[in-house]
Design a protein around this motif. Sequence first.
Motif, mmCIF file in Angstrom:
data_model
loop_
_atom_site.group_PDB
_atom_site.id
_atom_site.type_symbol
_atom_site.label_atom_id
_atom_site.label_comp_id
_atom_site.label_asym_id
_atom_site.label_seq_id
_atom_site.Cartn_x
_atom_site.Cartn_y
_atom_site.Cartn_z
ATOM 1 N N LEU A 105 -13.524 54.584 -14.256
ATOM 2 C CA LEU A 105 -13.816 53.851 -13.733
ATOM 3 C C LEU A 105 -13.491 54.011 -12.189
ATOM 4 C CD1 LEU A 105 -14.001 50.177 -15.352
ATOM 5 C CD2 LEU A 105 -15.530 52.064 -15.187
ATOM 6 N N ALA A 106 -12.320 55.087 -12.553
ATOM 7 C CA ALA A 106 -11.667 55.534 -11.379
ATOM 8 C C ALA A 106 -13.241 55.961 -10.150
ATOM 9 C CB ALA A 106 -10.863 56.859 -11.254
ATOM 10 N N ARG A 107 -13.752 56.940 -10.342
ATOM 11 C CA ARG A 107 -15.024 57.391 -8.724
ATOM 12 C C ARG A 107 -16.031 56.514 -8.400
ATOM 13 N NH1 ARG A 107 -18.324 59.094 -13.740
ATOM 14 N NH2 ARG A 107 -17.105 61.414 -12.876
ATOM 15 N N LEU A 108 -15.676 54.748 -9.585
ATOM 16 C CA LEU A 108 -16.764 53.778 -8.202
ATOM 17 C C LEU A 108 -15.556 52.892 -8.101
ATOM 18 C CD1 LEU A 108 -18.184 52.078 -12.097
ATOM 19 C CD2 LEU A 108 -19.042 53.105 -10.012
ATOM 20 N N GLU A 109 -14.289 53.050 -8.440
ATOM 21 C CA GLU A 109 -13.065 52.327 -7.515
ATOM 22 C C GLU A 109 -13.532 53.100 -6.276
ATOM 23 O OE1 GLU A 109 -9.132 50.865 -7.883
ATOM 24 O OE2 GLU A 109 -8.942 52.553 -8.332
ATOM 25 N N LEU A 128 -15.772 48.029 -18.395
ATOM 26 C CA LEU A 128 -15.050 48.732 -19.526
ATOM 27 C C LEU A 128 -16.026 49.346 -21.009
ATOM 28 C CD1 LEU A 128 -12.896 51.120 -20.650
ATOM 29 C CD2 LEU A 128 -12.064 48.611 -22.643
ATOM 30 N N GLU A 129 -16.463 48.607 -20.781
ATOM 31 C CA GLU A 129 -17.536 48.216 -21.808
ATOM 32 C C GLU A 129 -18.732 49.076 -21.247
ATOM 33 O OE1 GLU A 129 -19.365 44.584 -23.415
ATOM 34 O OE2 GLU A 129 -17.896 44.453 -25.084
ATOM 35 N N VAL A 130 -19.714 48.806 -20.203
ATOM 36 C CA VAL A 130 -20.329 50.136 -19.535
ATOM 37 C C VAL A 130 -19.794 51.772 -19.508
ATOM 38 C CG1 VAL A 130 -21.227 51.035 -16.970
ATOM 39 C CG2 VAL A 130 -21.190 48.178 -18.422
ATOM 40 N N GLY A 131 -17.988 52.032 -19.072
ATOM 41 C CA GLY A 131 -17.417 53.378 -19.209
ATOM 42 C C GLY A 131 -18.215 53.364 -20.881
ATOM 43 N N VAL A 132 -18.068 53.022 -21.945
ATOM 44 C CA VAL A 132 -17.538 53.787 -22.690
ATOM 45 C C VAL A 132 -19.139 53.861 -23.326
ATOM 46 C CG1 VAL A 132 -16.893 52.617 -25.123
ATOM 47 C CG2 VAL A 132 -14.731 52.669 -23.550
ATOM 48 N N ILE A 133 -19.808 52.818 -23.265
ATOM 49 C CA ILE A 133 -21.170 53.539 -23.486
ATOM 50 C C ILE A 133 -21.530 54.399 -22.376
ATOM 51 C CG2 ILE A 133 -23.401 51.850 -23.920
ATOM 52 C CD1 ILE A 133 -22.340 49.099 -23.842
ATOM 53 N N ASP A 134 -21.902 54.736 -21.899
ATOM 54 C CA ASP A 134 -22.253 55.845 -20.784
ATOM 55 C C ASP A 134 -21.864 56.824 -21.667
ATOM 56 O OD1 ASP A 134 -23.723 53.950 -19.621
ATOM 57 O OD2 ASP A 134 -22.292 54.340 -17.227
ATOM 58 N N ALA A 135 -20.352 56.837 -21.501
ATOM 59 C CA ALA A 135 -19.636 58.036 -22.355
ATOM 60 C C ALA A 135 -19.829 58.751 -23.860
ATOM 61 C CB ALA A 135 -18.244 57.712 -22.618
ATOM 62 N N ALA A 136 -21.087 57.567 -24.641
ATOM 63 C CA ALA A 136 -20.974 57.741 -26.250
ATOM 64 C C ALA A 136 -22.653 58.446 -25.907
ATOM 65 C CB ALA A 136 -21.173 56.294 -26.745
ATOM 66 N N LEU A 137 -23.400 57.605 -25.128
ATOM 67 C CA LEU A 137 -24.702 58.028 -24.646
ATOM 68 C C LEU A 137 -24.622 59.601 -24.444
ATOM 69 C CD1 LEU A 137 -26.289 54.637 -23.301
ATOM 70 C CD2 LEU A 137 -26.768 55.689 -25.491
ATOM 71 N N ARG A 175 -7.882 53.676 -14.274
ATOM 72 C CA ARG A 175 -8.412 53.513 -14.182
ATOM 73 C C ARG A 175 -9.224 54.602 -15.060
ATOM 74 N NH1 ARG A 175 -10.134 48.429 -12.352
ATOM 75 N NH2 ARG A 175 -9.022 48.154 -10.536
ATOM 76 N N VAL A 176 -9.478 55.025 -15.984
ATOM 77 C CA VAL A 176 -9.998 56.146 -17.010
ATOM 78 C C VAL A 176 -8.976 56.340 -18.342
ATOM 79 C CG1 VAL A 176 -10.498 58.989 -17.336
ATOM 80 C CG2 VAL A 176 -10.459 57.480 -14.955
ATOM 81 N N ILE A 177 -9.755 56.528 -19.330
ATOM 82 C CA ILE A 177 -9.357 56.500 -20.911
ATOM 83 C C ILE A 177 -9.989 57.322 -21.297
ATOM 84 C CG2 ILE A 177 -10.802 54.762 -21.599
ATOM 85 C CD1 ILE A 177 -7.916 53.732 -23.308
ATOM 86 N N ALA A 178 -9.019 58.113 -22.389
ATOM 87 C CA ALA A 178 -10.329 59.790 -23.632
ATOM 88 C C ALA A 178 -11.089 58.365 -24.720
ATOM 89 C CB ALA A 178 -9.491 60.127 -23.628
ATOM 90 N N VAL A 179 -11.710 58.284 -24.988
ATOM 91 C CA VAL A 179 -13.042 57.172 -25.611
ATOM 92 C C VAL A 179 -12.762 58.377 -26.977
ATOM 93 C CG1 VAL A 179 -15.159 56.452 -25.835
ATOM 94 C CG2 VAL A 179 -14.145 55.834 -23.403
ATOM 95 N N PHE A 180 -13.279 59.326 -26.461
ATOM 96 C CA PHE A 180 -12.835 60.417 -27.692
ATOM 97 C C PHE A 180 -13.175 61.228 -27.931
ATOM 98 C CE2 PHE A 180 -17.262 58.146 -27.209
ATOM 99 C CZ PHE A 180 -18.105 59.931 -26.904
ATOM 100 N N GLY A 181 -12.833 62.797 -28.557
ATOM 101 C CA GLY A 181 -13.579 64.076 -28.270
ATOM 102 C C GLY A 181 -14.646 64.760 -28.831
ATOM 103 N N LEU A 182 -14.496 65.655 -28.861
ATOM 104 C CA LEU A 182 -15.886 66.869 -29.493
ATOM 105 C C LEU A 182 -15.523 67.904 -29.395
ATOM 106 C CD1 LEU A 182 -18.445 65.673 -30.485
ATOM 107 C CD2 LEU A 182 -19.816 67.135 -28.453
ATOM 108 N N CYS A 183 -15.410 68.475 -30.864
ATOM 109 C CA CYS A 183 -14.974 69.955 -30.792
ATOM 110 C C CYS A 183 -16.664 70.278 -31.314
ATOM 111 C CB CYS A 183 -14.120 70.283 -31.936
ATOM 112 S SG CYS A 183 -12.959 69.485 -32.755
#
Length: 273
Positions: A105-109, A128-137, A175-183
């Motif tokens: 969300l830092a970019r939007l700020e 936050l939900e928007v950010g998490v969903i966007d990252a997952a997609l 306003r930025v958080i790691a949601v998950f990693g991906l090897c």
Amino acid sequence: MNTRVSLYQARYGSPEVTVPSAGSALIDQLLAHRSVRAYLPDPVSDDTLSAIIAAAQSAASSSNLQAWSVVAVRDTERKSRLASLAGEQEHIRQAPLLLVWLADLARLERVAGKVGEACAGLDYLEMLEVGVIDAALAAQNAVAAAESLGLGTVYIGGMRNQPEAVAAELALPPRVIAVFGLCVGTPDPQAQASVKPRPPQSVVLHQERYSLPAQDDGLAQYDGAMSAFYASQGMKVRGTWSNHSAKRIRDAGALSGRDRLVEALHRLGFPLK
């Protein structure tokens, strides 16, 4: 045996599975997905990464806000520190590339500030939900793209075990958080990963209205399929999938530090109104 039939049988862990007549090469690829936790040292090139990220950016984004980012980590020492923060998962160290997906969300700020607008809406849980969903997609598109190139992947939820420490390691702003990693890497052919069964569609697919009782028979079948999978993989899992899953939600201690996620989010700049 028909390849598509075998794909469905592996995905549902049963020889008694109805195979739809509809199909495509893409669906076949998705059915063959498996988590890979052993990799060759071959690097993932910048060219390959660029193609994967282009696929990720082709995912849908809520209101086109693009509220996600990703950090590519190749540095051996940084991967090792992140592996420790994520519960000492050795495959993080072994994989040539770790992608850490962020709700951003830092970019939007910053954008709002540049055009002279307020950004109080970012303080709400919805954003936050928007950010998490966007990252997952975006990440799931990246997985499909990586697998189409012969690479293997595995998600790392352990990036949420110690969110503040991960944020510090990656220099994440408020306003930025790691949601998950991906090897990401080339699968080691000496450590073949197997397709993990999924529940029958009767468990997850509801027609018109949701029903818990309608899932019971399918869940019983799934317990059987997963017990067979555990045995075939030599996994020492006590009891059924239901037993295993219940233990993962038994209490706060079972959440591996993520029981304090709300506190961590507050510290990382998410008021969550």
